[in-house]
Design a protein around this motif. Structure first.
Motif, PDB file in Angstrom:
ATOM      1  N   SER A 101       0.968  -1.199  -0.090  1.00 50.52           N
ATOM      2  CA  SER A 101      -0.049  -0.163  -0.005  1.00 50.52           C
ATOM      3  C   SER A 101       0.923   1.300  -0.097  1.00 50.52           C
ATOM      4  CB  SER A 101      -0.863   0.087   1.397  1.00 50.52           C
ATOM      5  OG  SER A 101      -1.898   0.905   1.201  1.00 50.52           O
ATOM      6  N   ARG A 102       0.466   2.326   0.237  1.00 48.58           N
ATOM      7  CA  ARG A 102       1.031   3.416   0.227  1.00 48.58           C
ATOM      8  C   ARG A 102       0.478   4.518   1.542  1.00 48.58           C
ATOM      9  NH1 ARG A 102       5.016   4.547  -3.259  1.00 48.58           N
ATOM     10  NH2 ARG A 102       5.255   2.831  -4.909  1.00 48.58           N
ATOM     11  N   ALA A 103       1.534   5.194   2.022  1.00 45.33           N
ATOM     12  CA  ALA A 103       1.146   6.175   3.125  1.00 45.33           C
ATOM     13  C   ALA A 103       0.902   7.630   2.477  1.00 45.33           C
ATOM     14  CB  ALA A 103       2.187   6.090   4.111  1.00 45.33           C
ATOM     15  N   GLN A 104       0.714   8.465   3.107  1.00 42.65           N
ATOM     16  CA  GLN A 104       0.553   9.977   2.917  1.00 42.65           C
ATOM     17  C   GLN A 104       1.519  10.751   3.862  1.00 42.65           C
ATOM     18  OE1 GLN A 104      -3.452  11.391   1.990  1.00 42.65           O
ATOM     19  NE2 GLN A 104      -2.777  13.329   3.235  1.00 42.65           N
ATOM     20  N   GLU A 105       2.366  11.471   3.069  1.00 43.66           N
ATOM     21  CA  GLU A 105       3.512  12.091   3.729  1.00 43.66           C
ATOM     22  C   GLU A 105       3.491  13.554   2.718  1.00 43.66           C
ATOM     23  OE1 GLU A 105       7.625  11.246   5.949  1.00 43.66           O
ATOM     24  OE2 GLU A 105       7.514  10.721   4.166  1.00 43.66           O
ATOM     25  N   GLY A 106       2.831  14.663   3.162  1.00 44.96           N
ATOM     26  CA  GLY A 106       3.033  15.689   2.232  1.00 44.96           C
ATOM     27  C   GLY A 106       2.243  15.275   0.919  1.00 44.96           C
ATOM     28  N   VAL A 107       2.953  15.787  -0.250  1.00 43.65           N
ATOM     29  CA  VAL A 107       2.522  15.280  -1.500  1.00 43.65           C
ATOM     30  C   VAL A 107       3.290  14.026  -1.903  1.00 43.65           C
ATOM     31  CG1 VAL A 107       1.424  17.541  -2.055  1.00 43.65           C
ATOM     32  CG2 VAL A 107       3.813  17.087  -2.566  1.00 43.65           C
ATOM     33  N   SER A 108       4.084  13.295  -1.182  1.00 42.54           N
ATOM     34  CA  SER A 108       4.732  12.138  -1.465  1.00 42.54           C
ATOM     35  C   SER A 108       3.908  11.007  -0.924  1.00 42.54           C
ATOM     36  CB  SER A 108       5.880  12.131  -1.070  1.00 42.54           C
ATOM     37  OG  SER A 108       6.019  12.077   0.269  1.00 42.54           O
ATOM     38  N   ALA A 109       4.127   9.915  -1.572  1.00 40.15           N
ATOM     39  CA  ALA A 109       3.278   8.519  -1.053  1.00 40.15           C
ATOM     40  C   ALA A 109       4.234   7.610  -1.011  1.00 40.15           C
ATOM     41  CB  ALA A 109       2.269   8.398  -2.118  1.00 40.15           C
ATOM     42  N   PRO A 110       5.179   7.359   0.030  1.00 36.95           N
ATOM     43  CA  PRO A 110       6.205   6.441   0.364  1.00 36.95           C
ATOM     44  C   PRO A 110       5.114   5.068   0.451  1.00 36.95           C
ATOM     45  CG  PRO A 110       5.709   7.442   2.445  1.00 36.95           C
ATOM     46  CD  PRO A 110       5.112   8.459   1.365  1.00 36.95           C
ATOM     47  N   VAL A 137       2.666  -4.279   4.177  1.00 39.90           N
ATOM     48  CA  VAL A 137       1.726  -4.674   5.194  1.00 39.90           C
ATOM     49  C   VAL A 137       2.103  -6.308   5.238  1.00 39.90           C
ATOM     50  CG1 VAL A 137      -0.681  -4.929   5.719  1.00 39.90           C
ATOM     51  CG2 VAL A 137       0.200  -3.240   4.410  1.00 39.90           C
ATOM     52  N   GLU A 138       2.656  -6.637   6.492  1.00 40.65           N
ATOM     53  CA  GLU A 138       3.283  -7.834   6.703  1.00 40.65           C
ATOM     54  C   GLU A 138       2.321  -8.650   7.632  1.00 40.65           C
ATOM     55  OE1 GLU A 138       8.004  -7.522   6.092  1.00 40.65           O
ATOM     56  OE2 GLU A 138       6.960  -7.047   8.109  1.00 40.65           O
ATOM     57  N   VAL A 139       1.565  -9.659   7.345  1.00 39.87           N
ATOM     58  CA  VAL A 139       0.597 -10.142   8.274  1.00 39.87           C
ATOM     59  C   VAL A 139       0.887 -11.626   8.469  1.00 39.87           C
ATOM     60  CG1 VAL A 139      -1.765 -11.057   8.472  1.00 39.87           C
ATOM     61  CG2 VAL A 139      -1.317  -8.755   7.087  1.00 39.87           C
ATOM     62  N   HIS A 140       0.967 -12.059   9.765  1.00 42.07           N
ATOM     63  CA  HIS A 140       1.493 -13.245  10.434  1.00 42.07           C
ATOM     64  C   HIS A 140       0.445 -13.897  11.238  1.00 42.07           C
ATOM     65  CE1 HIS A 140       3.925 -16.251  13.075  1.00 42.07           C
ATOM     66  NE2 HIS A 140       4.213 -16.346  11.726  1.00 42.07           N
ATOM     67  N   ARG A 194      -6.593   4.165   4.739  1.00 42.78           N
ATOM     68  CA  ARG A 194      -6.021   3.793   3.566  1.00 42.78           C
ATOM     69  C   ARG A 194      -5.668   2.601   3.473  1.00 42.78           C
ATOM     70  NH1 ARG A 194      -4.057   8.155   1.859  1.00 42.78           N
ATOM     71  NH2 ARG A 194      -2.685   7.392   0.210  1.00 42.78           N
ATOM     72  N   PHE A 195      -5.255   1.950   4.377  1.00 46.31           N
ATOM     73  CA  PHE A 195      -4.626   0.407   4.740  1.00 46.31           C
ATOM     74  C   PHE A 195      -5.439  -0.638   4.995  1.00 46.31           C
ATOM     75  CE2 PHE A 195      -1.505   3.715   6.676  1.00 46.31           C
ATOM     76  CZ  PHE A 195      -0.712   3.692   5.470  1.00 46.31           C
ATOM     77  N   ASP A 196      -7.003  -0.488   5.147  1.00 46.34           N
ATOM     78  CA  ASP A 196      -7.973  -1.537   5.403  1.00 46.34           C
ATOM     79  C   ASP A 196      -7.726  -2.462   4.251  1.00 46.34           C
ATOM     80  OD1 ASP A 196      -8.540   0.493   7.583  1.00 46.34           O
ATOM     81  OD2 ASP A 196     -10.525   0.634   6.850  1.00 46.34           O
ATOM     82  N   LEU A 197      -7.957  -1.949   3.130  1.00 51.63           N
ATOM     83  CA  LEU A 197      -8.052  -2.958   2.167  1.00 51.63           C
ATOM     84  C   LEU A 197      -6.859  -3.976   2.035  1.00 51.63           C
ATOM     85  CD1 LEU A 197      -9.557  -4.564  -0.314  1.00 51.63           C
ATOM     86  CD2 LEU A 197      -8.529  -2.727  -1.934  1.00 51.63           C
ATOM     87  N   ALA A 198      -5.363  -3.429   2.235  1.00 55.45           N
ATOM     88  CA  ALA A 198      -4.060  -4.297   2.157  1.00 55.45           C
ATOM     89  C   ALA A 198      -4.333  -5.384   3.516  1.00 55.45           C
ATOM     90  CB  ALA A 198      -3.094  -3.272   2.101  1.00 55.45           C
ATOM     91  N   GLU A 246       2.591  -8.028  -7.462  1.00 55.08           N
ATOM     92  CA  GLU A 246       2.397  -7.129  -8.381  1.00 55.08           C
ATOM     93  C   GLU A 246       1.373  -5.778  -8.217  1.00 55.08           C
ATOM     94  OE1 GLU A 246      -0.398  -9.098 -11.527  1.00 55.08           O
ATOM     95  OE2 GLU A 246       1.550  -9.800 -11.613  1.00 55.08           O
ATOM     96  N   CYS A 247       0.748  -5.720  -7.300  1.00 54.55           N
ATOM     97  CA  CYS A 247      -0.278  -4.825  -7.023  1.00 54.55           C
ATOM     98  C   CYS A 247      -0.097  -4.209  -5.762  1.00 54.55           C
ATOM     99  CB  CYS A 247      -1.727  -5.573  -7.036  1.00 54.55           C
ATOM    100  SG  CYS A 247      -2.277  -6.253  -8.349  1.00 54.55           S
ATOM    101  N   GLU A 248      -0.544  -2.853  -5.950  1.00 52.27           N
ATOM    102  CA  GLU A 248      -0.821  -1.936  -4.534  1.00 52.27           C
ATOM    103  C   GLU A 248      -2.340  -1.866  -4.323  1.00 52.27           C
ATOM    104  OE1 GLU A 248       1.447   1.328  -5.158  1.00 52.27           O
ATOM    105  OE2 GLU A 248       3.494   0.370  -5.283  1.00 52.27           O
ATOM    106  N   PHE A 249      -2.632  -1.687  -2.982  1.00 54.74           N
ATOM    107  CA  PHE A 249      -4.039  -1.501  -2.483  1.00 54.74           C
ATOM    108  C   PHE A 249      -4.232  -0.562  -1.918  1.00 54.74           C
ATOM    109  CE2 PHE A 249      -2.898  -6.064  -3.510  1.00 54.74           C
ATOM    110  CZ  PHE A 249      -3.839  -6.307  -4.369  1.00 54.74           C
ATOM    111  N   LEU A 250      -5.349   0.344  -1.966  1.00 56.91           N
ATOM    112  CA  LEU A 250      -5.708   1.395  -1.574  1.00 56.91           C
ATOM    113  C   LEU A 250      -7.202   1.403  -1.137  1.00 56.91           C
ATOM    114  CD1 LEU A 250      -3.758   4.458  -3.296  1.00 56.91           C
ATOM    115  CD2 LEU A 250      -3.190   3.513  -0.894  1.00 56.91           C
ATOM    116  N   GLY A 251      -7.546   1.861   0.025  1.00 59.23           N
ATOM    117  CA  GLY A 251      -9.099   1.619   0.176  1.00 59.23           C
ATOM    118  C   GLY A 251      -9.464   1.412   1.592  1.00 59.23           C
TER     119      GLY A 251
END
Length: 500
Positions: free
Chosen positions: A8-17, A21-24, A80-84, A103-108
């Motif tokens: 996924s991607r975070a929000q930091e200013g107008v950048s999106a690092p 999301v690691e799930v165990h 924004r990380f709920d879907l991921a 191969e995908c990123e997920f936002l939502g």
């Protein structure tokens, strides 16, 4: 294997690092733990995700679920990380395949019903994902915004179940559709033809538009200062695709809806004089863009300039020079673009009638001095053009339109030609050229240089004013046909706009 990774991607200013999301899934008491510097909205995702997974007809693992949002030092907020997170839990439990996750990123954000809700800051995330060559899945509510990014690999979904069906190759996700080309000029923008008289102010407005210069209008109440400022967007050159995406990215980060039909139009922001410094430049515990960033690539209009708090005005000094603003807080720093064109208006005195032909002013010299002293010299030094806007005779207001009362389309055609000359020469507007480019593009003959230096010495102007006058003279020359060498007429006209 009970470990799954989604992106996924975070929000930091107008950048999106990017965020991994690691799930165990492990033994122990059942429960969900989210680590990786999550804010309250992210910590609450464990409840939203659990109910959404159950309502999407999947089984929530009756095990200890650990969710790590990496990098750990990057603050994460919002839904924004709920879907991921949900897909990571389902993949770790073997309920959805993992092949497409890499191969995908997920936002939502997930509703309790399993529906996907739109999130802010999608546009910067798509721009970064496009650079990395990754596909992005976004909610249907963000489809119009996603369509603005050309050549981006984007799919839109309505529910968590739809995404899971796509991962299982049992269904297809929709494309965001075609982007609206958008109108370069808002037909609702007031036209310059409505302004009668004020030839010098109209000329200064045209020069400001041609070179991207800052402008100060001084005159009594009711002389048309606000009318002129509101008509500046109508004569500015249209936004290019890159500029338009930058402007829309700021709106997206601010949580404001991007209108598909207006995404190519230059913004016009006019905050009230009671606005705080944070409202103007941005800030907050979670830094958000302020008015100067929302006016990026457009116009920031400050009416009644001396009525603004002096502290508020002083924070404009740095972004006026640099074109960006760095907002620092204890937990994070965010940089927002702020390449705006400042247009300010003010009265000549507290009552507004100093210099009026009918001698209506009753302000003392001390009152006038204190009023004008609310604006600091360093801030005024950063304004390229200052023009007086006198009262227009009533007879002229009622007279038929003259040849000098041009409409916005006619003026914009000259402005576009002048701006094209500047772009071909330096790749940017004249107000933005650096010192080296100034020496190259603003050549003066020997006689003109001696005359210009003598004029600056008599007026006692600073080195910054010297450079700014040359930039204005360059814009005047571009409007007059683009002469390679500035002559005395260009310099004299530029000098007359330094009236403060």
């Amino acid at each position: 294997m009970s470990l799954a990774v989604t992106l996924s991607r975070a929000q930091e200013g107008v950048s999106a690092p990017q965020v991994m999301v690691e799930v165990h899934l492990s033994g122990g008491l059942p429960g969900t733990h989210i680590v990786g510097l999550p804010e309250a909205a992210v910590r609450e995702a464990r409840d939203r995700v659990r109910v959404a997974i159950q309502n999407a007809a999947f089984e929530y693992p009756n095990r200890k679920v650990t969710v790590n949002l990496a990098p750990a030092e990057l603050p994460k907020d919002g839904g924004r990380f709920d879907l991921a997170i949900a897909l990571g839990i389902l993949a770790a439990g073997g309920q959805v395949p993992r092949e497409k996750l890499d191969e995908c990123e997920f936002l939502g954000e997930l509703a309790l019903s399993g529906d996907l809700r739109g999130v802010s800051g999608v546009l910067p995330a798509l721009l970064r994902a496009r650079a990395r060559g990754r596909r992005v899945v976004v909610p249907r509510a963000n489809a119009a915004e996603a369509a603005l990014v050309p050549e981006a690999d984007v799919l839109v979904a309505d529910t968590l179940a739809d995404v899971c069906s796509w991962l299982r190759n049992a269904g297809e996700l929709a494309l965001p559709g075609q982007a609206d080309e958008g109108q370069a000029v808002d037909p609702g923008v007031p036209d310059l033809v409505d302004v009668r008289g004020q030839l010098q102010a109209r000329r200064a407005l045209e020069i400001a538009a041609a070179g991207g210069h800052h402008l100060l209008l001084i005159g009594p109440p009711g002389t048309g200062k606000t009318m002129l400022a509101e008509r500046l967007p109508g004569i500015l050159p249209p936004l290019g695709e890159t500029e338009a995406l930058e402007t829309c990215a700021v709106l997206s980060v601010a949580g404001q809806r991007v209108e598909p039909s207006r995404w190519r139009q230059r913004p016009f922001r006019a905050p009230h004089h009671t606005a705080s410094a944070v409202a103007l430049v941005g800030g907050g515990s979670h830094p958000r863009p302020g008015e100067i960033s929302l006016a990026h690539n457009g116009v920031l209009f400050l009416d009644e300039l001396p009525e603004f708090s002096r502290h508020v005005l002083e924070v404009l000094r740095e972004p006026l020079e640099s074109g960006h603003i760095l907002v620092s807080r204890a937990a994070r720093q965010s940089t927002f673009p702020a390449q705006f064109q400042l247009v300010a208006a003010m009265n000549p005195c507290p009552c507004g009638y100093a210099g009026d032909a009918r001698d209506r002013c009753r302000c003392t010299p001390d009152q006038i001095q204190r009023y004008r002293g609310r604006i600091s010299g360093p801030l005024l030094d950063r304004i390229d053009l200052c023009v007086e806007v006198p009262r227009v005779p009533l007879a002229e207001l009622g007279a038929p339109r003259s040849a000098y009362d041009e409409d916005s389309a006619t003026v914009r055609a000259r402005v576009v030609q002048a701006r094209e000359r500047a772009l071909a020469r330096a790749g940017r507007a004249n107000a933005e050229i650096n010192t080296r480019e100034l020496e190259r593009d603003c050549a003066l003959g020997t006689a003109e240089r001696h005359w210009f230096e003598a004029a600056l010495e008599r007026l006692g102007l600073s080195a910054r004013a010297y450079h700014r006058i040359l930039r204005v003279a360059r814009s005047i020359a571009d409007l007059d046909g683009g002469a390679a060498v500035l002559d005395r007429a260009h310099l004299a006209e530029a000098l007359q706009y330094r009236r403060f």
